[in-house]
Write a protein that holds these residues in place. Structure first.
Motif, PDB file in Angstrom:
ATOM      1  N   GLY A 106       5.792  -8.262   7.855  1.00  0.00           N
ATOM      2  CA  GLY A 106       5.716  -9.476   7.513  1.00  0.00           C
ATOM      3  C   GLY A 106       6.092 -10.428   8.635  1.00  0.00           C
ATOM      4  N   LYS A 134       3.539 -10.387  11.233  1.00  0.00           N
ATOM      5  CA  LYS A 134       2.205 -10.759  10.818  1.00  0.00           C
ATOM      6  C   LYS A 134       1.022  -9.697  11.494  1.00  0.00           C
ATOM      7  CE  LYS A 134       3.949 -14.584   9.153  1.00  0.00           C
ATOM      8  NZ  LYS A 134       4.577 -14.367   7.563  1.00  0.00           N
ATOM      9  N   SER A 187       0.635  -4.808   4.447  1.00  0.00           N
ATOM     10  CA  SER A 187      -0.065  -5.991   4.759  1.00  0.00           C
ATOM     11  C   SER A 187       0.867  -6.766   5.634  1.00  0.00           C
ATOM     12  CB  SER A 187      -0.619  -6.753   3.548  1.00  0.00           C
ATOM     13  OG  SER A 187       0.761  -7.702   2.971  1.00  0.00           O
ATOM     14  N   ASP A 188       0.174  -7.700   6.172  1.00  0.00           N
ATOM     15  CA  ASP A 188       0.605  -8.691   7.277  1.00  0.00           C
ATOM     16  C   ASP A 188       1.680  -9.571   6.730  1.00  0.00           C
ATOM     17  OD1 ASP A 188      -1.267 -10.283   6.149  1.00  0.00           O
ATOM     18  OD2 ASP A 188      -2.268 -10.755   8.006  1.00  0.00           O
ATOM     19  N   GLU A 189       1.535  -9.639   5.311  1.00  0.00           N
ATOM     20  CA  GLU A 189       2.453 -10.494   4.628  1.00  0.00           C
ATOM     21  C   GLU A 189       3.912  -9.425   3.979  1.00  0.00           C
ATOM     22  OE1 GLU A 189       0.443 -12.267   1.653  1.00  0.00           O
ATOM     23  OE2 GLU A 189      -0.436 -13.795   2.939  1.00  0.00           O
ATOM     24  N   ASP A 221       3.528  -6.656   1.802  1.00  0.00           N
ATOM     25  CA  ASP A 221       3.175  -5.947   0.751  1.00  0.00           C
ATOM     26  C   ASP A 221       2.703  -4.549   0.817  1.00  0.00           C
ATOM     27  OD1 ASP A 221       3.758  -8.326  -0.758  1.00  0.00           O
ATOM     28  OD2 ASP A 221       1.656  -9.338  -0.416  1.00  0.00           O
TER      29      ASP A 221
END
Length: 263
Positions: free
Chosen positions: A74, A77, A100-102, A104
């Motif tokens: 995160g 990113k 993920s890039d967030e 998650d």
């Protein structure tokens, strides 16, 4: 276009040092604008049954490591595929987690085709296969031995829409010196070409950097042609742009199981 990173890294002696190496690589990925980066098989804490000394499995430590990975992805990113071991009610799994890039956790793929010998003394399969998606691009994961010896694991993802299959691997040894070959001379690199060409997809294979390395970190295009690779033994982040539209899955989608004879 999708910008992918293939992180050919050396194994680190501790879990914290491994996480630090991943964080350093994710910082590089952010600078290059990488959408997703793949790390080698079982990078945290390492692959059991090989020539690295590892402490006993520590599930609380792996859970903390996954939380750290979520934070780092995160922060930088960048989505990541990270090889980790994980204890479940079935036993110890060799998994590749997708974050993920967030930050998650999108899921994981467990290594189900486990080679006999050292690995089979430590790991068990979970019998599941999973599809993933990044920036709208569907992809699958086949871990090391699965993709070398069982092409069905790659075909499974391709027939379900995967335009790229990532292969985290651990192929070679740290001890001793293996004769350096030209790319494409080893069975493993020939298998990469087949997995891409027989499915008309991209195939991205990521090995650990080792002195006795016997398979190169490589990216193959949907026609079975080498796009780029990392030299044997080199620690390097390979960054490449791919065009998912070129991964038509032509041969994978044309397969007709009804034409196989009944048993």
């Amino acid at each position: 276009m999708l910008k992918i990173g293939l992180a050919s890294l050396r194994h680190q002696p501790t879990l914290d040092q491994g996480l630090a190496k991943i964080g350093e690589t994710l910082r590089q990925c952010r600078e290059y604008g990488v959408d997703i980066v793949c790390f080698p098989e079982a990078y945290l804490p390492g692959l059991r049954g090989t020539d690295v000394a590892l402490p006993p499995p520590d599930q609380p430590a792996m859970e903390r490591a996954l939380e750290t990975l979520r934070h780092m992805c995160g922060q930088h990113k960048t989505s990541a595929i990270v090889g980790m071991e994980w204890t479940s009610p079935l036993g110890l799994h060799n998994r590749a987690y997708v974050v993920s890039d967030e930050g998650d956790v999108l899921g994981f793929q467990t290594k189900n085709q486990i080679p006999p010998g050292g690995e089979s003394e430590h790991y068990v399969p979970d019998g599941t296969r999973t599809m993933f998606r990044i920036k709208g691009v569907p992809f699958g994961i086949a871990i090391c031995h699965e993709a070398w010896r069982y092409p069905e694991t790659v075909r499974w993802a391709a027939v379900r829409g995967a335009q790229i299959v990532f292969q985290p691997q651990w192929t070679g040894r740290h001890s001793g010196q293996t004769k350096r070959m030209q790319w494409g001379e080893s069975f493993f690199e020939k298998a990469m070409v087949c997995r891409a060409g027989e499915n008309t997809i991209y195939f991205a294979s990521v090995n650990l950097a080792m002195d006795g390395q016997t398979s190169a970190t490589s990216l193959i295009d949907p026609h079975g042609r080498l796009i780029d690779h990392v030299p044997y033994g080199a620690e390097q982040l390979l960054v490449c742009d791919i065009d998912p539209d070129k991964a038509t899955r032509l041969f994978a989608s044309r397969f007709d199981p009804s034409l196989l004879p009944d048993e």
